[in-house]
Design a protein around this motif. Structure first.
Motif, PDB file in Angstrom:
ATOM      1  N   ILE A 141       4.597   3.996  -5.930  1.00  0.00           N
ATOM      2  CA  ILE A 141       3.475   3.667  -6.805  1.00  0.00           C
ATOM      3  C   ILE A 141       3.311   2.153  -6.815  1.00  0.00           C
ATOM      4  O   ILE A 141       4.263   1.418  -7.096  1.00  0.00           O
ATOM      5  CB  ILE A 141       3.716   4.217  -8.221  1.00  0.00           C
ATOM      6  CG1 ILE A 141       3.755   5.746  -8.178  1.00  0.00           C
ATOM      7  CG2 ILE A 141       2.621   3.737  -9.179  1.00  0.00           C
ATOM      8  CD1 ILE A 141       4.097   6.398  -9.504  1.00  0.00           C
ATOM      9  N   ASP A 163       7.393   3.612 -10.904  1.00  0.00           N
ATOM     10  CA  ASP A 163       8.066   3.909  -9.643  1.00  0.00           C
ATOM     11  C   ASP A 163       9.475   4.444  -9.886  1.00  0.00           C
ATOM     12  O   ASP A 163       9.971   5.273  -9.127  1.00  0.00           O
ATOM     13  CB  ASP A 163       8.112   2.666  -8.758  1.00  0.00           C
ATOM     14  CG  ASP A 163       8.169   3.020  -7.276  1.00  0.00           C
ATOM     15  OD1 ASP A 163       7.367   3.875  -6.836  1.00  0.00           O
ATOM     16  OD2 ASP A 163       9.024   2.468  -6.565  1.00  0.00           O
ATOM     17  N   ASP A 174      -2.632   1.533  -8.574  1.00  0.00           N
ATOM     18  CA  ASP A 174      -2.691   2.959  -8.222  1.00  0.00           C
ATOM     19  C   ASP A 174      -2.933   3.809  -9.471  1.00  0.00           C
ATOM     20  O   ASP A 174      -2.463   3.474 -10.573  1.00  0.00           O
ATOM     21  CB  ASP A 174      -1.376   3.416  -7.589  1.00  0.00           C
ATOM     22  CG  ASP A 174      -1.210   2.972  -6.153  1.00  0.00           C
ATOM     23  OD1 ASP A 174      -2.195   2.469  -5.568  1.00  0.00           O
ATOM     24  OD2 ASP A 174      -0.095   3.133  -5.614  1.00  0.00           O
ATOM     25  N   ILE A 196      -4.236   3.672 -14.864  1.00  0.00           N
ATOM     26  CA  ILE A 196      -4.001   2.799 -13.722  1.00  0.00           C
ATOM     27  C   ILE A 196      -2.724   1.989 -13.934  1.00  0.00           C
ATOM     28  O   ILE A 196      -2.554   1.348 -14.982  1.00  0.00           O
ATOM     29  CB  ILE A 196      -5.197   1.856 -13.487  1.00  0.00           C
ATOM     30  CG1 ILE A 196      -6.488   2.681 -13.311  1.00  0.00           C
ATOM     31  CG2 ILE A 196      -4.959   0.974 -12.278  1.00  0.00           C
ATOM     32  CD1 ILE A 196      -6.455   3.660 -12.163  1.00  0.00           C
ATOM     33  N   GLU A 209       6.060   9.075  -2.241  1.00  0.00           N
ATOM     34  CA  GLU A 209       5.079   7.999  -2.089  1.00  0.00           C
ATOM     35  C   GLU A 209       5.239   6.947  -3.184  1.00  0.00           C
ATOM     36  O   GLU A 209       5.105   7.255  -4.363  1.00  0.00           O
ATOM     37  CB  GLU A 209       3.654   8.576  -2.151  1.00  0.00           C
ATOM     38  CG  GLU A 209       2.562   7.617  -1.727  1.00  0.00           C
ATOM     39  CD  GLU A 209       2.607   7.282  -0.244  1.00  0.00           C
ATOM     40  OE1 GLU A 209       2.162   6.184   0.124  1.00  0.00           O
ATOM     41  OE2 GLU A 209       3.079   8.129   0.534  1.00  0.00           O
TER      42      GLU A 209
END
Length: 265
Positions: free
Chosen positions: A34, A22, A38, A92, A32
């Motif tokens: 994270i 992030d 995600d 991920i 957006e």
């Protein structure tokens, strides 16, 4: 994080921490957030698998000293020339991953500008028992900067302009920190000009490639492959224009010279 090195092979383990992803997202000015679980945007793996070493083991440029995993060819100036990435499945956020690296080749040649050293490193990123990403990274090593007449730069196709970006010293610092890149050309203006001969701080080649990958990821609804090559350094006082033409993409400087060219699919 754990690192193991054996001759020309290296294995690293890391957790793809959500907070770091992030932080990179904010550095790139993406909106957006994270979250845990995600899929990471392409190329975000460069915020992980750091190689923290003592200051005594760094070269004058802030990179780890060559010799060992990357061979020493007696050339002091390092440049990331380009690379190729194959995206197999998304990484991920929040899960452990492993990076396996191998030196594919290293050779020394003589070009028009003098002796050059070429090193190609292969990386694989594994997560949950499968290879998520394959990458080849091309490094070039050069001799000391010389005061000479530079060759004519390659000029870019200025059609298909998508967006123009400016790079602040704060963004260059943040990107260096998040990728654990100590290369002084990105934050030490005196070193960049007096030692390496640049007329300003150098914008990271991977940072330019990152924006091209984000562009491709959006326009192609996902990336499966990306091939990029740097052709000219972009300096911090120069706005960059990003271009897109059906998978062919590139970056140009205000004077029209080509800084990076790439192919996405």
């Amino acid at each position: 994080m754990m690192t193991q090195t054996q001759d020309d092979m290296q294995t690293q383990e890391d957790v793809l921490d959500v907070a770091r992803a992030d932080a990179l997202r904010v550095t790139l000015d993406l909106q957006e957030p994270i979250l845990d679980g995600d899929p990471l945007p392409p190329f975000f793996h460069y915020a992980y698998f750091w190689q923290p070493i003592l200051a005594a083991d760094l070269g004058r440029d802030g990179h780890p000293k060559v010799g060992g995993f990357i061979p020493d060819m007696g050339l002091p100036r390092r440049m990331w020339a380009g690379g190729r990435l194959e995206f197999l499945t998304p990484l991920i956020a929040g899960r452990p991953a492993q990076k396996r690296s191998t030196v594919l080749k290293s050779e020394r040649k003589t070009g028009r500008s003098g002796p050059l050293g070429f090193v190609t490193i292969s990386h694989e990123i594994w997560q949950d028992g499968q290879c998520a990403l394959r990458e080849e990274q091309d490094l070039v090593y050069r001799e000391e900067a010389k005061q000479s007449t530079p060759s004519a730069p390659k000029m870019a196709d200025t059609d298909h302009s998508v967006e123009t970006r400016e790079f602040s010293t704060t963004q260059l610092f943040r990107y260096s920190a998040l990728t654990f890149n100590g290369h002084k050309i990105h934050y030490d203006r005196e070193y960049a000009s007096e030692v390496e001969g640049y007329n300003g701080l150098v914008v990271h080649g991977p940072l330019l490639a990152q924006y091209l990958m984000l562009m491709g990821n959006q326009r192609l609804n996902g990336l499966s492959y990306f091939d990029f090559r740097g052709t000219s350094a972009l300096l911090d006082h120069e706005p960059a224009t990003f271009h897109w033409d059906g998978g062919r993409c590139w970056v140009s400087a205000p004077d029209g010279r080509l800084c990076m060219q790439a192919q996405a699919r």
